[in-house]
Design a protein around this motif. Sequence first.
Motif, PDB file in Angstrom:
ATOM      1  N   HIS A 154       0.830  -1.203   0.000  1.00  0.00           N
ATOM      2  CA  HIS A 154       0.000   0.000   0.000  1.00  0.00           C
ATOM      3  C   HIS A 154       0.869   1.260   0.000  1.00  0.00           C
ATOM      4  CE1 HIS A 154      -4.194  -1.282   0.327  1.00  0.00           C
ATOM      5  NE2 HIS A 154      -3.845  -2.208   1.209  1.00  0.00           N
ATOM      6  N   VAL A 155       1.855   1.277   0.899  1.00  0.00           N
ATOM      7  CA  VAL A 155       2.728   2.452   1.002  1.00  0.00           C
ATOM      8  C   VAL A 155       3.487   2.662  -0.305  1.00  0.00           C
ATOM      9  CG1 VAL A 155       4.759   3.399   2.165  1.00  0.00           C
ATOM     10  CG2 VAL A 155       2.942   2.324   3.510  1.00  0.00           C
ATOM     11  N   ALA A 156       3.962   1.575  -0.909  1.00  0.00           N
ATOM     12  CA  ALA A 156       4.742   1.675  -2.144  1.00  0.00           C
ATOM     13  C   ALA A 156       3.947   2.289  -3.282  1.00  0.00           C
ATOM     14  CB  ALA A 156       5.260   0.295  -2.547  1.00  0.00           C
ATOM     15  N   ARG A 157       2.630   2.120  -3.258  1.00  0.00           N
ATOM     16  CA  ARG A 157       1.816   2.686  -4.336  1.00  0.00           C
ATOM     17  C   ARG A 157       1.235   4.058  -3.973  1.00  0.00           C
ATOM     18  NH1 ARG A 157      -3.915  -0.566  -5.040  1.00  0.00           N
ATOM     19  NH2 ARG A 157      -4.997   0.345  -3.250  1.00  0.00           N
ATOM     20  N   GLY A 158       1.660   4.581  -2.830  1.00  0.00           N
ATOM     21  CA  GLY A 158       1.276   5.930  -2.456  1.00  0.00           C
ATOM     22  C   GLY A 158       0.107   6.051  -1.514  1.00  0.00           C
ATOM     23  N   ASP A 159      -0.375   4.943  -0.972  1.00  0.00           N
ATOM     24  CA  ASP A 159      -1.477   4.991  -0.017  1.00  0.00           C
ATOM     25  C   ASP A 159      -0.980   5.443   1.351  1.00  0.00           C
ATOM     26  OD1 ASP A 159      -3.096   4.004  -2.010  1.00  0.00           O
ATOM     27  OD2 ASP A 159      -3.044   1.928  -1.282  1.00  0.00           O
ATOM     28  N   ARG A 160      -1.878   6.013   2.103  1.00  0.00           N
ATOM     29  CA  ARG A 160      -1.589   6.382   3.488  1.00  0.00           C
ATOM     30  C   ARG A 160      -1.973   5.216   4.385  1.00  0.00           C
ATOM     31  NH1 ARG A 160      -5.038  10.531   7.215  1.00  0.00           N
ATOM     32  NH2 ARG A 160      -3.599  10.633   8.988  1.00  0.00           N
ATOM     33  N   VAL A 161      -1.063   4.778   5.246  1.00  0.00           N
ATOM     34  CA  VAL A 161      -1.311   3.625   6.104  1.00  0.00           C
ATOM     35  C   VAL A 161      -1.208   4.041   7.571  1.00  0.00           C
ATOM     36  CG1 VAL A 161      -0.482   1.360   6.831  1.00  0.00           C
ATOM     37  CG2 VAL A 161      -0.516   1.957   4.393  1.00  0.00           C
ATOM     38  N   ILE A 162      -2.224   3.674   8.339  1.00  0.00           N
ATOM     39  CA  ILE A 162      -2.253   3.922   9.777  1.00  0.00           C
ATOM     40  C   ILE A 162      -2.325   2.578  10.488  1.00  0.00           C
ATOM     41  CG2 ILE A 162      -3.503   5.007  11.683  1.00  0.00           C
ATOM     42  CD1 ILE A 162      -4.781   6.877   9.563  1.00  0.00           C
TER      43      ILE A 162
END
Length: 208
Positions: A30-38
């Motif tokens: 997710h992070v690698a594709r630009g998503d914000r992760v919490i």
Amino acid sequence: MCTCTTTTVLAVGSHPDDIELGCGGALAKHVARGDRVIMLVITTGQAGPGDVTARTREQEEAAAVLGAELRWGGLPDGSVSAHELQLVHTIESLIRQEGVDVVYTHGLQDTHQDHRAVALATLGAARHCKRVLCYDSPSSYHFAPSVFVDITDAFDKKVTALRCHASQVAHSAMASTSLVTTQAGYRGFQARVEHAEGFVPHRVQLDV
């Protein structure tokens, strides 16, 4: 004109290392594709190996490896179910305030009481979310995933994040990196890729 929007992902876990074990590879993707992760960790794991200070630091380091934001739930390890209403409100408020699109959490079929409590509370708190997925843990039973994420290119990051939890890797078979490797290989075999994580979908809305 670009109309792209950032997807906000929430992963909920009972203890430090639960999220990395269950969906660390997916979060790295997710992070690698630009998503914000919490990452929302409900307890500091004070009932397990290692002291609270060490486990808190380990979780902070692991979240940084994955590129995720870290939040704490502030509930006591071992008795999360005694605080069900507070837990639901904590998760629900975070989902609403941060505009969460995708939720990962424990599965309901788990031998650890905290895992079951967090799963149940998350499913209730995320009742309006369009994508809610349950991840595996070493204490799960009858876990039969039908959704898979290819983590072949994120597997090293998953293991690196898990190794940040040195107190658990050293003293708990549940956090064995060799067993994690075996599991990822087996899920990969099921998904027809090299390494994968498997999920049981609670709700998945497809964009077609």
